[in-house]
Design a protein around this motif. Structure first.
Motif, short mmCIF file in Angstrom:
data_model
loop_
_atom_site.label_atom_id
_atom_site.label_comp_id
_atom_site.label_asym_id
_atom_site.label_seq_id
_atom_site.Cartn_x
_atom_site.Cartn_y
_atom_site.Cartn_z
N LEU A 1 0.83 -1.20 0.00
CA LEU A 1 0.00 0.00 0.00
C LEU A 1 0.87 1.26 0.00
CD1 LEU A 1 -2.92 0.95 0.05
CD2 LEU A 1 -2.73 1.10 2.55
N GLN A 2 1.86 1.22 0.87
CA GLN A 2 2.75 2.39 0.94
C GLN A 2 3.44 2.60 -0.41
OE1 GLN A 2 5.06 0.75 4.16
NE2 GLN A 2 4.46 2.41 5.54
N ALA A 3 3.91 1.48 -1.00
CA ALA A 3 4.62 1.57 -2.27
C ALA A 3 3.69 2.09 -3.36
CB ALA A 3 5.17 0.21 -2.65
N LYS A 4 2.43 1.62 -3.32
CA LYS A 4 1.47 2.03 -4.34
C LYS A 4 1.22 3.54 -4.24
CE LYS A 4 -2.93 0.93 -6.36
NZ LYS A 4 -4.30 0.95 -6.02
N ASP A 5 1.05 4.02 -3.01
CA ASP A 5 0.82 5.46 -2.81
C ASP A 5 2.00 6.27 -3.34
OD1 ASP A 5 -1.56 4.95 -1.70
OD2 ASP A 5 -0.92 5.22 0.40
N MET A 6 3.17 5.76 -3.03
CA MET A 6 4.36 6.49 -3.48
C MET A 6 4.43 6.52 -5.01
SD MET A 6 8.29 5.83 -2.54
CE MET A 6 8.31 6.56 -0.94
N CYS A 7 4.10 5.36 -5.63
CA CYS A 7 4.16 5.29 -7.09
C CYS A 7 3.10 6.19 -7.72
CB CYS A 7 3.97 3.86 -7.57
SG CYS A 7 5.34 2.82 -7.11
N GLU A 8 1.95 6.27 -7.09
CA GLU A 8 0.91 7.16 -7.60
C GLU A 8 1.41 8.61 -7.61
OE1 GLU A 8 -1.86 7.25 -9.06
OE2 GLU A 8 -2.32 5.12 -9.09
N SER A 9 2.07 8.93 -6.52
CA SER A 9 2.58 10.30 -6.41
C SER A 9 3.63 10.56 -7.50
CB SER A 9 3.14 10.47 -5.00
OG SER A 9 4.17 11.35 -4.98
N ILE A 10 4.47 9.57 -7.74
CA ILE A 10 5.50 9.72 -8.79
C ILE A 10 4.82 9.84 -10.15
CG2 ILE A 10 7.43 8.56 -9.96
CD1 ILE A 10 8.07 7.24 -7.21
N ARG A 11 3.82 9.00 -10.36
CA ARG A 11 3.11 9.01 -11.65
C ARG A 11 2.53 10.40 -11.95
NH1 ARG A 11 -1.84 8.33 -13.83
NH2 ARG A 11 -2.88 8.42 -11.81
N LEU A 12 1.93 10.98 -10.92
CA LEU A 12 1.33 12.31 -11.12
C LEU A 12 2.40 13.36 -11.39
CD1 LEU A 12 -1.40 12.20 -8.33
CD2 LEU A 12 -1.72 12.02 -10.80
N LYS A 13 3.50 13.22 -10.69
CA LYS A 13 4.59 14.19 -10.89
C LYS A 13 5.14 14.09 -12.31
CE LYS A 13 6.47 15.52 -6.47
NZ LYS A 13 5.69 14.98 -5.38
N ILE A 14 5.23 12.86 -12.81
CA ILE A 14 5.73 12.68 -14.19
C ILE A 14 4.74 13.31 -15.17
CG2 ILE A 14 6.23 10.96 -15.98
CD1 ILE A 14 7.40 9.20 -13.72
N MET A 15 3.46 13.13 -14.91
CA MET A 15 2.47 13.75 -15.79
C MET A 15 2.57 15.27 -15.76
SD MET A 15 -0.91 11.44 -15.45
CE MET A 15 -1.86 12.40 -16.60
N ASP A 16 2.92 15.78 -14.57
CA ASP A 16 3.07 17.25 -14.43
C ASP A 16 4.20 17.79 -15.30
OD1 ASP A 16 1.00 17.46 -12.76
OD2 ASP A 16 2.18 17.63 -10.91
N LEU A 17 5.14 16.92 -15.63
CA LEU A 17 6.26 17.37 -16.47
C LEU A 17 5.75 17.92 -17.79
CD1 LEU A 17 9.01 14.60 -16.19
CD2 LEU A 17 9.11 16.93 -15.32
#
Lengths: 829, 541
Positions: A549-565
């Motif tokens: 769960l923790q890893a998934k949350d972290m990956c979600e956050s990374i995914r959104l940040k990449i989209m923000d690029l």
């Protein structure tokens, strides 16, 4: 002979001893001046003593020597004071001349005070002086000199009040000397040379003044030569006193051994000398140089230990230890250069303090770089560099309680040690000296460690992103056995359609995107785990102790940040996204190998689910994964095939030519691609691209599409927009958007004069170059309202003519050969 | 560590270097300090509410941004935030709030926050000033905690109150009279007591506004002269040695055929003056005290910004107090003609010698004011000085900007305040010109050239005396400091010239209403004195 002969002997020995001590030191003007004082005192005391011994050549000679010593003492004390106070030395020369003249005059004819005459009074030799008024002239001169000295000191102290404390021993010494000369007049001291005895503390006071100026080391006092001198002096003294009693003792009780007297005596004195030497050396070592020996020993050990390690933290630990052992400070901090971050990171020996980082531009570092030696913080505060310091930086340094700063320089400034107050007492010369000696070793060890660290980092890092490389990542993964018992999560991240991204925007933009993604990963993961670039567009994240769960949350956050690029980009026709696959021990996998396998499967599922998502490994779904993997792209096309046909039908309705043309181009391009030796998936891709390459013509007015005459420039500009229109349409079919680079580049020319991006040569995607040949050939072979159909010969000839201009020469040649050989059949219109 | 302790510990030369070595810097190094501290200031300021209000959400990351995004400001830009005196709005919490009257402002007072770092800088720079004031050359100074200082400065919360505070904080000099007593006394009582104490203890330093110092010095001469106060004589009788000194001084003065001067009685080490119009008093002060006064430059908003150097040829700005920009006088004139003209500013390394500039400051170390127009004009006298061994440009204070009439550093009269006074007085003044002028005794005053309406010139008793009395009453009502000019310094700050009716409205040339040039005034007066038909005669001075 005089009474208490040991007093002048001890005094002279003391002066000689000090004189020899300084003989070996580097002679600053102050040391030279002090040596002058010592020589004058030796002449004065020694001359007086030898005169009283009636030593060769005469009483008058030794008397004159002692007077020379006394008058020169006047000058040397004056000169010493001038040098000590950094005063003008103009008057010094005057008093030197006065000393020479007065002593010379007195030497020649006893002008001021003639040599005393020894008289036997009651069996005792007494030296009687004939004091005349001229003697008072001499006293007057000495008095004037002393007065001048006092005025000089007064004036100087007014200008330099900081010298008050330092000059006090001079007055104490002179006071003691004056006291000695006064006491000798008292009946109580009759016969005792208290004036000469007081010369010793006077010399020590002067010595203390020089010592406080940190101009020499105490070890100079206990050199081998000095030990010999002291032993020889004491043995001689003993010889003077003991020889007669021993002789009488032997003649009385041991007359049988009288013939061996000389031998016996030499043995006794040799043994005595050796004992004295050993005792003196041992005592002096213990009292004077014990701490210096201790320091030297510590330095040696430190040097050995830091040369055996290439670990920065280890070196810093050892450095802290040795400083705490020898100097013993309340707090010690180290600022170490971090070239990457362009700052000095501060590390300390206390846990409670949140250590700051100091900018490379901090003026303190400029200051210590210039000084290149241990400096006190107060000195820095007094410098103009301090004015440049930000208040925030001042507060930061104040919080570190810095008292001394030790620069660590190895070619460049690699760091600094910040030392707070000592636990006991103030910093001494020896402390600074120790730190000064320690610095080169520390600097070199740290530099080596940093170099090693750099090489090591290069070996385990990915060049482009600075993240760990694949090899090191899997090594790390293997080392995570400890976490297998608790939790270990592995994430594989793949940038979606990165090849397309590269083809659309070029390799450089692609690389930059990967670097930005790497930066996001570093920032998000921090010290929680490890990040690596596994290959091309794939990244691995290892999260020890993390659950799914923790890893998934972290990956979600990374995914959104990449989209923000994408918000930062300029012309974005394709978004930059990433897919994540996650698996964990012990929830999914039982061991590392399985973890790796499951994570790959999870990533595949993420891609299959439409990309740009985080997918946690699911056993049921993954069973069919491998079978589906191969057919994925094909099924994606099939999924959209009906849409493609619908689009083609729309074109057909609007412009039948385009529909037929697309089919023909698809055939020609596919054949050319096959003959060129491309793999099947690429050939399929070219086929799909060819079908869709003119789909953008839907947006072009029919009046232009079917204009029976040549297009005007304006109309041609509108016509050119069909390429962008095609991309606009295809990008809504995400699963076949890989055809975009081919579609977008089919109007590029090999010589760089095409559109829309004016790419040239190999920069044009291969698919685009193939499509260009096929498209042009079919256009020439077609009849249009504004042109008739060209002959095959003309078309083929034109293709060869345009090789290297419009077409890739290899593809042009190949295409012509294929047509001529019949491998490519001319399609009907 | 106080100044004297430092002196004992590190020595005179080192101490001088610690405080004054910036004078020896190259211009490049000086600017490096300025730019480094400006970066810090921007970092602190742009996060604060006061910074945000002016930046309107923009962010500064370069020096170009600094000039582009921060407009030239005046107190109006800060008033609503600063007058709340809330630390939360500031780049750094205020330790002290300094006040001054806001002539022509929307509020009676202006306040300026001083944080800890700013105060430290002020106190350090105060030591620089004292070192230079008490020395004849580099490394020469005479500062001791046991020395006595007479001072003619307003107490806190006025900016001048920082001087005794700083001197006590850094050096610990003996104030005459001590601050806790002085604060309870009126200005006159304070001087009297200070002088009385000075006669006994001696006066080693004198610190004050130029005009006040001059006034006090004159009073000292009178107090100590033949008509000396019997109280002083009584006091002197108690101290025979001081009495002897006094008698000697009187004898010397008599022998030289002049009155008793302060220099006859006191061996002063340093004389420091602040405020405006100091050039008017400089020579006279030197004659009276036997020592050249040193001019110090400070203000409520800009803090302590500069000091003259040993040669007194010009002032140097402290590199750590403010970041300095300058507006050329010619650009100010351009803007007068064309209000939309964007004023360019120049940094210290861009100024030209013999040019007049309006100063623009950004207070460093967490100050609130950025690109702030203080309203002072300076003249760059040289780009470097051999006499003072400096490569930093030196300046002379010229005066306030033309829109402001500052009299002896006491009051600042603006067009707005004159309009208010005329309105309050209900005089039928239709137009006027106001100019600062200097009388034959070297005293500044405001000269108003007043034009009344045609109606009132016939129907009302209008004369110069009536106008002057009326206006004086309302100037005093409107501005407390104006009243002090007469009370404290004995200056009559207003002179009226009555103009012919309609003379200003018929004048064919453009003329400034505030501080026009002498040439313009002369031209105008020539025009007015021509035999013009001004419909209905004239009234004039």
């Amino acid at each position: 002979m005089t009474s208490y002969p040991y007093v002048p002997v001890a005094a002279v020995s003391c002066y000689i001893f000090l004189l020899f001590s300084f003989g070996a030191s580097r002679k600053s003007p102050l040391i030279k001046a002090y040596m002058g004082v010592l020589i004058a005192m030796i002449l004065w005391t020694g001359g007086s003593f030898l005169m009283r011994l009636d030593f060769f050549p005469s009483v008058t000679f030794w008397y004159n020597i002692s007077i020379v010593g006394l008058l020169f003492l006047m000058y040397t004390v004056y000169h010493f004071t001038s040098v000590f106070l950094n005063c003008e030395q103009g008057k010094d020369r005057f008093w030197l001349i006065v000393s020479i003249l007065t002593s010379g005059l007195n030497w020649l004819n006893g002008f001021f005070l003639a040599a005393p005459t020894p008289q036997d009074i009651g069996g005792k030799i007494v030296y009687v002086y004939e004091v005349t008024y001229r003697a008072y002239i001499l006293y007057g001169i000495v008095f004037l000199c002393l007065l001048s000295l006092v005025i000089k000191v007064y004036k100087s102290l007014k200008e330099h009040p900081e010298y008050v404390k330092e000059i006090m021993p001079l007055f104490v010494g002179m006071g003691i000397l004056a006291l000695g000369n006064f006491l000798v007049l008292l009946p109580f001291f009759k016969g005792f040379p208290i004036d000469i005895l007081m010369g010793i503390p006077n010399a020590v006071c002067f010595y203390y003044m020089v010592y406080k100026r940190r101009l020499f080391k105490l070890t100079l006092l206990v050199s081998r030569t000095n030990c010999y001198l002291v032993s020889a002096g004491l043995t001689a003294l003993m010889f003077i006193f003991v020889i007669q009693p021993i002789e009488s003792f032997m003649s009385r009780y041991l007359d049988r051994f009288l013939q061996y007297e000389a031998l016996l005596m030499s043995c006794v004195f040799t043994a005595f000398t050796l004992v004295i030497y050993s005792i003196f050396k041992t005592l002096s070592d213990r009292f004077f140089v014990k701490s210096e020996i201790y320091q030297a020993e510590k330095l040696k050990q430190y040097s050995q230990s830091v040369s055996q390690t290439l670990n920065t933290d280890d070196i810093l630990k050892k450095t802290t230890e040795v400083i705490q052992d020898v100097v013993y400070v309340k707090e010690l901090h180290v600022a170490l250069l971090n070239s990457e971050k362009q700052e000095y990171e501060v590390k300390g020996d206390k846990d409670y303090f949140s250590y700051p980082s100091l900018s490379l531009k901090n003026p303190l570092f400029d200051y210590i770089k210039d000084k290149r030696e241990v400096v006190s913080y107060q000195e820095f505060k007094s410098s103009v560099y301090y004015k440049k310091l930000w208040q925030l930086e001042r507060d930061c340094l104040e919080a570190l309680h810095v008292e001394y700063i030790v620069p660590l320089i190895e070619e460049e400034l690699i760091g600094a040690l910040f030392l707070s107050r000592k636990v006991e007492g103030n910093y001494q010369y020896k402390d600074i000296d120790f730190l000064q000696s320690l610095t080169p070793m520390t600097s070199m060890a740290l530099k080596n460690a940093q170099l090693y660290q750099r090489v090591y980092l290069e070996a385990i890092s990915d060049d482009l992103t600075g993240l760990y490389n694949r090899k090191y990542f899997y090594e790390l993964l293997e080392k995570q056995n400890d976490y297998v018992q608790s939790s270990l999560t592995l994430v594989l991240m793949s940038v979606d359609d990165f090849r397309l991204y590269n083809q659309l925007y070029g390799q450089n933009v692609g690389d930059k995107a990967l670097q930005e993604i790497a930066l996001i990963l570093k920032q998000c993961i921090g010290t929680a785990g490890y990040v690596a670039r596994i290959q091309g567009k794939e990244f691995g994240i290892l999260l020890p102790g993390y659950n799914l769960l923790q890893a998934k949350d972290m990956c979600e956050s990374i995914r959104l940040k990449i989209m923000d690029l994408n918000k930062l980009g300029e012309l974005i026709s394709k978004v930059l996204t990433a897919s994540f696959g996650i698996a964990s021990i012990p929830v999914n996998a039982s061991h590392i190998k399985q973890l790796n396998e499951y994570t790959e499967q999870a990533l595949f599922q993420a891609k299959r689910k439409g990309k740009n998502c985080v997918y946690v490994y699911n056993m049921e779904l993954s069973e069919n994964a491998s079978q589906q993997k191969d057919g994925m792209r094909k099924s994606a096309y099939e999924e959209y095939a009906s849409t493609v046909y619908a689009l083609q039908a729309a074109i057909d309705a609007k412009d039948h030519y385009t529909f037929a043309h697309s089919n023909n181009v698809a055939y020609y391009a596919t054949e050319l691609a096959k003959a060129f030796g491309l793999q099947k998936d690429l050939v399929d891709m070219i086929y799909e691209a060819a079908l869709l390459h003119d789909v953008g013509k839907i947006g072009i007015p029919e009046s232009i599409l079917n204009k029976p005459a040549r297009l005007t420039q304006e109309e041609f500009e509108i016509m050119k927009t069909h390429v962008d229109n095609s991309i606009g349409i295809i990008k809504h079919l995400p699963s076949i958007d890989y055809v975009i680079p081919i579609v977008v580049s089919h109007h590029e020319r090999y010589d760089g004069h095409g559109y829309p991006r004016r790419l040239s040569g190999e920069d044009i995607p291969l698919g685009g170059r193939i499509l260009c040949v096929a498209d042009s050939f079919d256009a020439m072979m077609s009849q249009r309202v504004y042109k008739s159909q060209f002959t095959l010969e003309f078309a083929l000839n034109e293709i060869l003519q345009q090789a290297n201009k419009q077409f890739d020469p290899d593809l042009a040649d190949l295409f012509v050969k294929l047509v001529k050989s019949g491998q490519i059949e001319i399609q009907e219109r | 560590m106080k100044f004297e302790e430092k002196l004992k510990k590190i020595g005179k030369k080192e101490l001088y270097d610690e405080y004054c070595s910036f004078i020896d810097l190259s211009l490049e190094d000086y600017m490096n300090i300025q730019k480094s501290l400006l970066k810090e200031q921007i970092y602190l300021w742009q996060k604060s509410n006061v910074g945000q209000k002016i930046l309107k959400g923009r962010e500064i990351s370069t020096f170009e941004d600094f000039k582009k995004y921060i407009p030239l400001t005046t107190y109006h830009d800060y008033a609503d935030i600063l007058l709340k005196k809330d630390d939360k709005d500031l780049p750094a919490p205020a330790t002290l709030w300094i006040e001054t009257t806001w002539e022509g402002g929307t509020h009676p007072i202006k306040v300026a926050p001083y944080n800890k770092a700013m105060l430290e800088t002020v106190f350090t720079n105060m030591c620089v000033t004292m070192m230079i004031a008490t020395g004849k050359k580099k490394y020469d100074f005479d500062i001791k905690a046991s020395y006595h200082m007479l001072y003619g400065l307003a107490p806190l919360p006025y900016a001048t109150g920082l001087i005794p505070l700083g001197l006590d904080n850094q050096i610990g000099v003996q104030l005459l009279p001590p601050a806790h007593i002085a604060n309870k006394l009126s200005f006159g009582e304070r001087n009297k007591l200070g002088f009385k104490m000075g006669l006994i203890h001696g006066i080693d330093y004198f610190f004050g506004l130029g005009s006040v110092t001059y006034y006090v010095s004159q009073s000292l001469s009178k107090m100590g002269g033949g008509s000396a106060d019997p109280e002083f004589k009584k006091e002197l009788m108690k101290h025979p040695t001081k009495l002897l000194n006094y008698l000697n001084a009187t004898k010397t003065a008599k022998r030289e055929g002049r009155g008793l001067l302060p220099k006859d009685l006191f061996d002063i080490k340093g004389l420091v003056v602040a405020g405006t119009d100091n050039c008017l008093y400089r020579d006279e002060l030197e004659r009276m005290w036997g020592i050249k006064p040193l001019e110090l430059f400070a203000g409520t908003e800009p803090t302590m910004i500069g000091t003259e150097l040993h040669s007194r040829e010009g002032l140097i700005f402290f590199p750590d107090a403010c970041f300095y920009e300058f507006i050329r006088e010619s650009d100010l004139e351009k803007q007068e003609d064309n209000p939309s003209y964007q004023l360019p500013t120049y940094t210290l390394d861009q100024v030209q010698p013999n040019q007049n500039y309006e100063i623009v400051i950004s207070v460093l170390k967490g100050g609130a004011f950025m690109r702030y127009r203080v309203g002072d004009m300076y003249r760059c006298v040289s780009l470097k000085s051999t006499a003072d061994q400096t490569s930093i440009p030196l300046f002379k204070y010229v005066d306030r900007v033309k829109d402001v009439i500052d009299i002896a550093g006491f009051t600042r009269i603006t067009k707005n305040s004159i309009d208010q006074v005329i309105k309050l007085s209900k005089l039928d003044i239709v137009d006027y010109i106001a100019k600062k002028e200097i009388d034959e005794n070297n005293r500044p005053y405001m000269h108003m050239y007043v034009e009344v309406s045609k109606r009132s010139s016939y129907e009302e008793a209008i004369s110069v005396a009536v106008l002057k009395d009326h206006l004086t009453v309302y100037f005093k009502y409107f501005d407390q400091d104006y009243d002090d000019l007469k009370k404290i310094l004995g200056i009559d700050p207003l002179k009226i010239t009555l103009l012919k009716v309609r003379s200003l409205s018929t004048y064919p040339h453009k003329i400034r209403r505030m501080n026009p040039s002498l040439h313009d005034i002369e031209e105008f007066m020539r025009f007015m004195n021509q035999d013009l038909d001004l419909q209905g005669g004239s009234l004039h001075d």
